[in-house]
Design an enzyme around this catalytic site. Structure first.
Site, short mmCIF file in Angstrom:
data_model
loop_
_atom_site.label_atom_id
_atom_site.label_comp_id
_atom_site.label_asym_id
_atom_site.label_seq_id
_atom_site.Cartn_x
_atom_site.Cartn_y
_atom_site.Cartn_z
N HIS A 139 -32.16 13.43 40.01
CA HIS A 139 -33.07 13.16 41.13
C HIS A 139 -34.24 12.34 40.64
O HIS A 139 -34.63 12.44 39.47
CB HIS A 139 -33.56 14.46 41.78
CG HIS A 139 -34.16 15.42 40.81
ND1 HIS A 139 -33.39 16.21 39.97
CD2 HIS A 139 -35.45 15.71 40.51
CE1 HIS A 139 -34.18 16.95 39.22
NE2 HIS A 139 -35.43 16.66 39.51
N GLN B 219 -37.05 18.67 32.96
CA GLN B 219 -36.02 18.79 34.01
C GLN B 219 -35.68 20.26 34.20
O GLN B 219 -35.41 20.99 33.24
CB GLN B 219 -34.76 18.00 33.63
CG GLN B 219 -33.73 17.99 34.76
CD GLN B 219 -32.51 17.11 34.48
OE1 GLN B 219 -32.36 16.56 33.39
NE2 GLN B 219 -31.64 16.99 35.46
N ASN C 35 -37.07 13.06 35.24
CA ASN C 35 -37.15 13.94 34.08
C ASN C 35 -35.73 14.10 33.55
O ASN C 35 -34.87 14.65 34.25
CB ASN C 35 -37.74 15.29 34.46
CG ASN C 35 -39.20 15.19 34.85
OD1 ASN C 35 -39.96 14.44 34.25
ND2 ASN C 35 -39.60 15.94 35.86
N ASP D 204 -40.45 17.49 48.18
CA ASP D 204 -40.50 18.49 47.12
C ASP D 204 -41.19 19.75 47.64
O ASP D 204 -42.22 19.68 48.32
CB ASP D 204 -41.25 17.94 45.90
CG ASP D 204 -40.98 18.75 44.65
OD1 ASP D 204 -40.33 18.23 43.73
OD2 ASP D 204 -41.42 19.93 44.60
N HIS E 27 -38.22 11.49 41.35
CA HIS E 27 -39.46 11.89 42.02
C HIS E 27 -40.18 10.64 42.49
O HIS E 27 -40.40 9.70 41.70
CB HIS E 27 -40.39 12.63 41.05
CG HIS E 27 -39.85 13.92 40.53
ND1 HIS E 27 -40.29 15.15 40.98
CD2 HIS E 27 -38.91 14.19 39.58
CE1 HIS E 27 -39.66 16.12 40.33
NE2 HIS E 27 -38.81 15.56 39.47
P1 AMP Z 1 -37.34 18.54 37.80
O1 AMP Z 1 -38.33 19.40 37.11
O2 AMP Z 1 -37.50 17.07 37.47
O3 AMP Z 1 -35.93 19.01 37.61
O4 AMP Z 1 -37.71 18.61 39.34
C1 AMP Z 1 -37.24 19.61 40.18
C2 AMP Z 1 -38.13 19.57 41.39
O5 AMP Z 1 -37.46 20.23 42.44
C3 AMP Z 1 -39.48 20.26 41.22
O6 AMP Z 1 -40.53 19.34 41.50
C4 AMP Z 1 -39.44 21.40 42.25
O7 AMP Z 1 -40.69 21.63 42.86
C5 AMP Z 1 -38.41 20.89 43.23
N1 AMP Z 1 -37.69 21.92 43.98
C6 AMP Z 1 -37.15 23.06 43.53
N2 AMP Z 1 -36.50 23.72 44.49
C7 AMP Z 1 -36.64 22.97 45.61
C8 AMP Z 1 -36.21 23.10 46.96
N3 AMP Z 1 -35.49 24.17 47.37
N4 AMP Z 1 -36.53 22.14 47.86
C9 AMP Z 1 -37.26 21.07 47.45
N5 AMP Z 1 -37.69 20.88 46.20
C10 AMP Z 1 -37.40 21.81 45.28
#
Ligand code: AMP
Length: 111
Positions: free
Chosen positions: A98, A92, A85, A29, A100
């Site tokens: 995805h 989300q 999420n 992440d 975590h």
């Molecule tokens: P969610 O809020 O469950 O949709 O999680 C999205 C996650 O993606 C968050 O924890 C962000 O920090 C992560 N994220 C966003 N852009 C990137 C990226 N380019 N590479 C890796 N993680 C990312």
């Protein structure tokens, strides 16, 4: 594919990949909330858990197995959280399913 994760899967955006096979990609992440914060991403573009179809759900055992392997690899097998999420109300932000995997410190209560 339209989301950030779709673009990472297609190789159009960079990411720190830690595991990949034909069906699943695991990346670090970009904004970790703990020393270990991985994202386990099915390559198929599924917007969110709630719209996963029965064929998509067949990926779950493999996702869980990959989570176990990553927990071992990153030294958190004794304590980690695996979470999804689902939807904007749950936080989300990227609408490509995805999981975590979070660990490496004592985790607080949920929500
Ligand atoms: P969610 O809020 O469950 O949709 O999680 C999205 C996650 O993606 C968050 O924890 C962000 O920090 C992560 N994220 C966003 N852009 C990137 C990226 N380019 N590479 C890796 N993680 C990312």
């Amino acid at each position: 594919m339209s989301t950030i994760f779709g673009q990472i899967i297609e190789g159009k955006l960079p990411a720190e990949k830690v595991f990949e096979n034909d069906r699943i990609l695991v990346i670090k992440d970009i904004h970790p909330v703990a020393p270990v914060h991985l994202l386990i991403i099915p390559k198929k573009e599924i917007a969110m858990m709630q719209v996963a179809e029965s064929d998509d759900l067949k990926l779950l055992p493999e996702i869980f197995a990959v989570a176990q392997q990553m927990a071992e690899k990153f030294g958190v097998a004794d304590g980690y959280r695996l979470l999804v999420n689902n939807g904007e109300m749950a936080g989300q932000t990227i609408f490509h399913l995805h999981f975590h995997l979070i660990g490496g410190r004592r985790l607080g209560p949920m929500a």
